[in-house]
Design an enzyme around this catalytic site. Structure first.
Site, PDB file in Angstrom:
ATOM      1  N   GLU A 118       0.838  -1.226   0.000  1.00  0.00           N
ATOM      2  CA  GLU A 118       0.000   0.000   0.000  1.00  0.00           C
ATOM      3  C   GLU A 118       0.858   1.256   0.000  1.00  0.00           C
ATOM      4  OE1 GLU A 118      -2.958   0.285  -0.663  1.00  0.00           O
ATOM      5  OE2 GLU A 118      -3.561  -1.805  -0.481  1.00  0.00           O
TER       6      GLU A 118
HETATM    7  C1  LIG Z   1       2.847  -9.745   0.730  1.00  0.00           C
HETATM    8  C2  LIG Z   1       2.543  -8.712  -0.297  1.00  0.00           C
HETATM    9  C3  LIG Z   1       1.226  -8.435  -0.609  1.00  0.00           C
HETATM   10  C4  LIG Z   1       0.942  -7.492  -1.597  1.00  0.00           C
HETATM   11  N1  LIG Z   1      -0.365  -7.295  -1.965  1.00  0.00           N
HETATM   12  C5  LIG Z   1      -0.622  -6.565  -3.086  1.00  0.00           C
HETATM   13  C6  LIG Z   1      -1.939  -6.520  -3.635  1.00  0.00           C
HETATM   14  O1  LIG Z   1      -2.883  -7.102  -3.100  1.00  0.00           O
HETATM   15  N2  LIG Z   1      -2.127  -5.836  -4.790  1.00  0.00           N
HETATM   16  C7  LIG Z   1      -1.118  -5.184  -5.440  1.00  0.00           C
HETATM   17  O2  LIG Z   1      -1.349  -4.591  -6.477  1.00  0.00           O
HETATM   18  N3  LIG Z   1       0.146  -5.190  -4.920  1.00  0.00           N
HETATM   19  C8  LIG Z   1       0.418  -5.859  -3.768  1.00  0.00           C
HETATM   20  N4  LIG Z   1       1.681  -5.908  -3.265  1.00  0.00           N
HETATM   21  C9  LIG Z   1       2.737  -5.131  -3.909  1.00  0.00           C
HETATM   22  C10 LIG Z   1       3.195  -3.958  -3.062  1.00  0.00           C
HETATM   23  O3  LIG Z   1       2.218  -2.980  -3.004  1.00  0.00           O
HETATM   24  C11 LIG Z   1       4.537  -3.479  -3.635  1.00  0.00           C
HETATM   25  O4  LIG Z   1       5.492  -4.480  -3.331  1.00  0.00           O
HETATM   26  C12 LIG Z   1       4.947  -2.150  -3.065  1.00  0.00           C
HETATM   27  O5  LIG Z   1       4.103  -1.126  -3.532  1.00  0.00           O
HETATM   28  C13 LIG Z   1       6.391  -1.781  -3.430  1.00  0.00           C
HETATM   29  O6  LIG Z   1       6.653  -1.978  -4.792  1.00  0.00           O
HETATM   30  P1  LIG Z   1       7.936  -2.833  -5.216  1.00  0.00           P
HETATM   31  O7  LIG Z   1       7.897  -4.116  -4.468  1.00  0.00           O
HETATM   32  O8  LIG Z   1       7.994  -2.900  -6.682  1.00  0.00           O
HETATM   33  O9  LIG Z   1       9.157  -2.008  -4.668  1.00  0.00           O
HETATM   34  P2  LIG Z   1       9.928  -0.856  -5.473  1.00  0.00           P
HETATM   35  O10 LIG Z   1       8.944   0.074  -6.063  1.00  0.00           O
HETATM   36  O11 LIG Z   1      10.935  -1.479  -6.346  1.00  0.00           O
HETATM   37  O12 LIG Z   1      10.659  -0.096  -4.269  1.00  0.00           O
HETATM   38  C14 LIG Z   1      11.917  -0.505  -3.723  1.00  0.00           C
HETATM   39  C15 LIG Z   1      12.418   0.585  -2.769  1.00  0.00           C
HETATM   40  O13 LIG Z   1      12.602   1.811  -3.489  1.00  0.00           O
HETATM   41  C16 LIG Z   1      11.847   2.858  -2.918  1.00  0.00           C
HETATM   42  N5  LIG Z   1      11.301   3.705  -3.978  1.00  0.00           N
HETATM   43  C17 LIG Z   1      10.776   3.318  -5.155  1.00  0.00           C
HETATM   44  N6  LIG Z   1      10.345   4.378  -5.838  1.00  0.00           N
HETATM   45  C18 LIG Z   1      10.586   5.463  -5.091  1.00  0.00           C
HETATM   46  C19 LIG Z   1      10.349   6.862  -5.233  1.00  0.00           C
HETATM   47  N7  LIG Z   1       9.747   7.363  -6.313  1.00  0.00           N
HETATM   48  N8  LIG Z   1      10.723   7.692  -4.221  1.00  0.00           N
HETATM   49  C20 LIG Z   1      11.308   7.206  -3.119  1.00  0.00           C
HETATM   50  N9  LIG Z   1      11.553   5.898  -2.923  1.00  0.00           N
HETATM   51  C21 LIG Z   1      11.189   5.031  -3.889  1.00  0.00           C
HETATM   52  C22 LIG Z   1      10.744   2.177  -2.125  1.00  0.00           C
HETATM   53  O14 LIG Z   1      10.297   2.999  -1.048  1.00  0.00           O
HETATM   54  C23 LIG Z   1      11.440   0.910  -1.649  1.00  0.00           C
HETATM   55  O15 LIG Z   1      12.145   1.173  -0.465  1.00  0.00           O
HETATM   56  C24 LIG Z   1       1.995  -6.799  -2.244  1.00  0.00           C
HETATM   57  C25 LIG Z   1       3.322  -7.070  -1.906  1.00  0.00           C
HETATM   58  C26 LIG Z   1       3.606  -8.027  -0.967  1.00  0.00           C
HETATM   59  C27 LIG Z   1       5.045  -8.331  -0.677  1.00  0.00           C
END
Ligand SMILES: Cc1cc2nc3c(=O)[nH]c(=O)nc-3n(C[C@H](O)[C@H](O)[C@H](O)COP(=O)(O)OP(=O)(O)OC[C@H]3O[C@@H](n4cnc5c(N)ncnc54)[C@H](O)[C@@H]3O)c2cc1C
Length: 597
Positions: free
Chosen positions: A440
């Site tokens: 989220e």
């Molecule tokens: C158990 C679990 C359940 C989930 N459930 C759902 C679901 O039901 N539906 C759904 O759609 N998704 C879901 N997700 C996905 C989740 O919302 C994402 O994993 C999350 O939004 C982060 O995206 P990412 O994993 O690609 O990390 P990334 O976007 O790759 O981020 C990696 C790091 O970089 C930082 N970062 C990235 N971009 C920026 C920026 N612009 N400014 C500052 N910092 C930044 C982040 O804060 C983080 O620390 C789930 C994930 C998990 C693990």
């Protein structure tokens, strides 16, 4: 490993700190009489204790898994879900016109805290369903509402949120899933990852809300649309029809929330003649992200409450263990003592307790503002409350979940070596909590939202209104007598100065360099959470003192004052270091070339 909702504390926060009585007077909220709210909290506690908590540990060990293309949930989950939904627990805050109870979100928020403490993995299913209902209710056509909402409100069908793709996590502009118009519907194709409760057999149908791109959509976030994609298509008479081409093709192996199936979802590509899932547009074409935000905003508040629930659960286990485990000697006691007699264990327990109480109060405060934003009579008041809830959402999501990391980790520490061993149950709280700062929108994203959209873009209007209330409360606090309040007031004033200085810095210098705001953001969010937590704790102490001054000898009120003083002495000073960090700028981080890391 038992759990019991802190009902007295919850009612105290509702009534004394976040205007439950005022909310219950608002048009549309009148059903939430004190007796009804009391009865709901009492009954919810029974469900949390008797139905959900017993499945917490077994669900963690067993986990959900995929068998022959179907998600198998842990033993007892399907029965618990049946009881949960048939007893109406899905629908507390849902619209009455679709079978919901139409009660204030504040009541739902307190109740859901119990579910999160008892069994967060289970609770994710209703959490996402409620968010999906909210989005369809706000943006769906009348036809979609008629077909889907009643069954979702009752819990007969559940809901999901499908945003994430391998290359599109935080950055949703990279979404590639496709939607092609076909008659009165669209064909959805693509893969989504990490989809919580993306598939299961506990409900008859699953309603996926999916972000995808139309063929001629503009690039970036302005070209994303929102679609409703049911697991089973629905016939005209409301009965379930053909299986749609939306399947869970694998489940993730995770650090925590093992019982919650986190699915890789495939829309199309499942070997059918006609490739793709049938979906229906929700809201306008290319406006999907805005529609999804309706769901995400509430889900962010709910995830903040997950943090609160996990903190409370961890605190309860830690106290129980600290009273049982005997180690060493302590002044004033003969023989070996329970570890709760050691000052450092007390420090940990008080830290857990104070932070949990503060985060609960902030979460409920946001829920109260949400209700006022929806139900106040005057438009101006509604707007001001919406601004307040918008400002609070990133703080509730960001701060309460970061606090849950600290509190659950302290819970492990209180247990010593047994904290590292799974059977005590405390490790599960810590593992489950770890996801709350990530999904989220990560903590960094919440903090960016707070400092960017909610402060700089708003020209500080909402923030300064909040600071104005803190300044008013400073006067109330100074008028209290006694040593406890002298200390609470001194620390409150120091933290208020940290907030006002930092707010000024953000508004004046936050745009000075391209990275100023980004570098300051998490410290600013933590500062705000800590200061608002202190406000709520001090407000609680004032209310408790009133009872004590009126002759009450209830230990509950004495603890409210002691815990508020502990928070003022031990937690509030953090605001000073956050303020220094906020006002430091980005130089030390961003002047270094990336290759030096
Ligand atoms: C158990 C679990 C359940 C989930 N459930 C759902 C679901 O039901 N539906 C759904 O759609 N998704 C879901 N997700 C996905 C989740 O919302 C994402 O994993 C999350 O939004 C982060 O995206 P990412 O994993 O690609 O990390 P990334 O976007 O790759 O981020 C990696 C790091 O970089 C930082 N970062 C990235 N971009 C920026 C920026 N612009 N400014 C500052 N910092 C930044 C982040 O804060 C983080 O620390 C789930 C994930 C998990 C693990």
């Amino acid at each position: 490993m038992s759990y019991e909702a802190p009902l007295k504390e919850m009612k105290f926060v509702l009534n004394e700190l976040v205007d439950m009585n005022e909310v219950a007077q608002l048009p549309g909220c009148e059903d939430a009489t004190p007796d009804l709210v009391d009865a709901i909290l009492t009954e919810a506690n029974k469900v949390a204790v008797d139905v959900l908590a017993p499945l917490r540990h077994s669900g963690d060990i067993e986990g959900s898994h995929l068998k022959d293309g179907k998600v198998v949930t842990p033993n007892g989950f399907a029965e618990a879900y049946k009881l949960f939904s048939e007893s109406g627990w899905m629908s507390i805050n849902q619209p009455a016109e679709f079978g919901g109870q139409g009660l204030p979100y504040l009541v739902d928020c307190a109740v859901s805290e119990m579910w999160h403490s008892a069994n967060m993995a289970f609770t994710l299913c209703p959490l996402l369903t409620n968010g999906a209902v909210e989005a369809i209710y706000a943006h769906g056509t009348d036809a979609l509402k008629q077909i889907y909402l009643e069954n979702m409100v009752s819990g007969k069908w559940t809901g999901t949120m499908n945003l994430t793709e391998p290359q599109a996590g935080t950055d949703l502009s990279a979404i590639r899933a496709k939607a092609t118009p076909e008659g009165d519907h669209y064909i959805i194709q693509g893969q989504k990852i990490f989809i919580t409760w993306g598939d299961h057999e506990m409900a008859e149908n699953i309603v996926h809300l999916v972000l995808a791109r139309l063929p001629d959509a503009p690039a970036g976030v302005k070209g994303i649309s929102l679609f409703l994609v049911p697991k089973y298509l629905v016939n005209e008479d409301g009965s379930l029809g053909e299986r749609n081409d939306a399947h869970a093709i694998s489940l993730e192996h995770k650090m925590g929330i093992h019982a919650s199936p986190t699915c890789v979802m495939s829309f199309g590509g499942n070997g059918k003649d006609k490739d793709g899932a049938i979906g229906y547009l929700v809201g306008e074409e290319n406006n999907g992200l805005a529609c999804m935000f309706t769901m995400m905003n509430l889900a962010r508040l709910a995830v903040g409450m997950e943090g609160v629930g996990l903190s409370e659960g961890a605190y309860q286990i830690a106290v129980e263990y600290a009273k049982e485990r005997k180690q060493g000697y302590a002044s004033g006691h003969e023989g070996k003592v329970a570890i709760i007699e050691h000052a450092d264990v007390r420090r940990m327990l008080m830290q857990m307790r104070a932070l949990t109480e503060a985060s609960r109060a902030i979460g409920y405060m946001a829920a109260s503002a949400h209700d006022k934003a929806h139900h106040e009579v005057e438009e101006e008041v509604r707007k001001a409350q919406q601004k307040r809830v918008d400002l609070l959402i990133p703080i509730v999501k960001g701060w309460c979940t970061e606090i849950a990391q600290e509190v659950t980790s302290l819970g492990v520490q209180v247990h010593g070596g047994m904290g590292f061993i799974e059977e005590t149950g405390i490790a599960q709280y810590m593992r489950d909590a770890r996801i709350t700062t990530i999904y989220e929108g990560t903590t960094g994203i919440q903090a960016g939202d707070l400092i960017g959209r909610k402060t700089l873009k708003d020209k500080g209007e909402g923030l300064l209104a909040l600071i104005g209330e803190l300044q008013q409360f400073e006067e109330t606090l100074k008028a209290q007598s006694g040593e406890d309040f002298e200390i609470i007031a001194t620390r409150f004033s120091a933290s208020l100065k940290a907030v006002t200085d930092s707010a000024r810095w953000v508004l004046e210098k936050g745009m000075e360099t391209p990275h100023s705001a980004g570098a300051a953001s998490v410290n600013f969010m933590m500062l705000m959470g800590t200061a608002l937590g202190g406000w709520m704790m001090a407000k609680g102490a004032v209310a408790a003192k009133r009872e004590l001054d009126a002759g009450s000898s209830d230990d509950f009120y004495k603890m409210k004052v002691s815990t508020a003083r502990f928070y003022a002495e031990n937690i509030m000073p953090r605001t000073q270091s956050y303020a220094v960090a906020v006002q430091t700028g980005a130089g030390t981080m961003m002047d270094i070339p990336a290759e030096n890391f």
